[in-house]
Design an enzyme around this catalytic site. Structure first.
Site, short mmCIF file in Angstrom:
data_model
loop_
_atom_site.label_atom_id
_atom_site.label_comp_id
_atom_site.label_asym_id
_atom_site.label_seq_id
_atom_site.Cartn_x
_atom_site.Cartn_y
_atom_site.Cartn_z
N THR A 1 34.41 14.01 3.03
CA THR A 1 33.65 15.27 2.93
C THR A 1 32.33 15.20 3.71
OG1 THR A 1 34.65 15.75 0.80
CG2 THR A 1 32.64 16.93 1.30
N GLU B 1 28.37 15.20 -7.62
CA GLU B 1 28.78 15.62 -6.27
C GLU B 1 27.79 15.14 -5.22
OE1 GLU B 1 31.77 16.18 -6.63
OE2 GLU B 1 32.06 18.18 -5.80
N1 HSE Z 1 32.47 23.40 -0.30
C1 HSE Z 1 32.66 22.00 -0.06
C2 HSE Z 1 32.99 21.80 1.41
C3 HSE Z 1 33.78 21.50 -0.91
O1 HSE Z 1 33.82 22.54 1.93
O2 HSE Z 1 32.40 20.90 2.03
C4 HSE Z 1 34.10 20.06 -0.66
O3 HSE Z 1 34.15 19.38 -1.84
#
Ligand code: HSE
Length: 313
Positions: free
Chosen positions: A187, A131
């Site tokens: 993201t 990640e």
């Molecule tokens: N918790 C993370 C976000 C999940 O909201 O950025 C994204 O993969």
């Protein structure tokens, strides 16, 4: 020793509306397939990726699954060679935990192939490194539910050795509707627009909702779950990345959903309902509403996945 293994890796819904970076759950569909083989070259190689339109890196130092595997091999002090084949069956950059699914699948599969019995918690730690490569933050709210199945609470994850993953009960009639509008949200970008400072009054509202959601899940209290699926911190900032978000949300609530939210960093939107019939109606209304915002979309209705990554072969 078994030389090849094929696993199913479920999509996951991170945040679950009020639990930014600390809550997530796995679904039965969609999901990816990952095939791992031991090789005798002492190198980790990505042999093939399908379903990604050539978007994912084949370089083992850049792909989430190989990065997670390399961290695991380092921990094991092993120079075992591994070949990886990824069949992506869920959209990339969708908010459905695509990168997490691959990392989670890789470490679970390798744990099995090497018969090394590492704990799920340890596997989550390696998958979190995937990640970190994917989006610059080693959050666990996709990889933990992908590995543990069901709902997971990340009570702590920083620093990494404090990682504390807690499995939370899934009420038996809970269904998830997902709509994936055909736009992409990175993201990194969706995290970059968040405000690092929040008001105390918002924090109080938010932790009341997180606690309420956990209590609702633990006691099969659908009304409490519904009251708690509210996010006053992240959703207001990210909603603007998804055209028509509030209309889609309202359409789902009017159709009977318990609650709605952005799945992870979006653009997928999820809703929870207390029956399959309601979840099916909800997803149809969400898609109808997205269409009025000129968004093409694909939809899924699924039970909560209780197994996480599953060995197929
Ligand atoms: N918790 C993370 C976000 C999940 O909201 O950025 C994204 O993969």
């Amino acid at each position: 020793m078994q030389k090849t293994i094929k696993v199913f890796a479920p999509a996951t819904v991170a945040n679950v509306t009020c639990g930014f970076d600390i809550l997530g759950f796995a679904v039965d569909a969609p999901g990816d397939e990952v095939i791992l083989s031991l090789n005798s070259t002492s190198t980790v190689r990505i042999l093939e990726i399908t379903g990604d339109d050539g978007q994912l890196p084949l370089d083992p130092l850049k792909n989430t699954v190989s990065v997670a595997i390399l961290h695991m091999l380092k921990f094991l002090n092993s120079n075992q060679g591994v070949d990886i084949v990824l069949h992506k069956r869920m959209p990339l950059g969708s908010g459905l935990g695509s990168s997490a699914a691959s990392s989670a699948a890789g470490v679970v599969a390798l744990n099995h192939l090497l018969d090394c019995h590492l704990s799920k918690r340890q596997l989550v730690m390696f998958a979190m490194e995937g990640e970190r490569v994917a989006c610059g933050s080693a959050h666990a709210d996709n990889v933990a539910p992908a590995i543990f199945g069901g709902f997971t609470l990340i009570r702590s994850s920083h620093p990494l050795d404090t990682l504390d993953v807690i499995s939370i009960n899934t009420p038996k009639d809970l269904y998830c509707s997902i709509i994936h509008p055909n736009i992409k949200i990175n993201t990194w970008v969706a995290r970059g627009i968040l405000n690092p400072m929040i008001k105390l009054t918002d924090a109080v509202t938010q932790w009341g909702n997180v606690a309420g959601l956990i209590a609702g899940l633990m006691s099969d209290d659908y009304a409490l779950i519904a009251r708690s699926l509210t996010d006053v911190i992240v959703e207001p900032l990210r909603a603007k990345l998804i055209p028509g978000f509030y209309d889609i949300k309202n359409a789902a609530l009017e159709a009977g959903a318990l609650g709605v939210g952005i799945s992870g960093s979006g653009p997928a939107i999820f809703a929870l309902s207390n029956s399959q019939a309601v979840a099916t109606k909800v997803v149809a209304k969400m898609q109808e509403s997205a269409a009025t915002a000129q968004l093409l979309s694909e939809t899924y209705v699924s039970k909560i996945n209780s197994n996480g990554v599953k060995i197929i072969d």
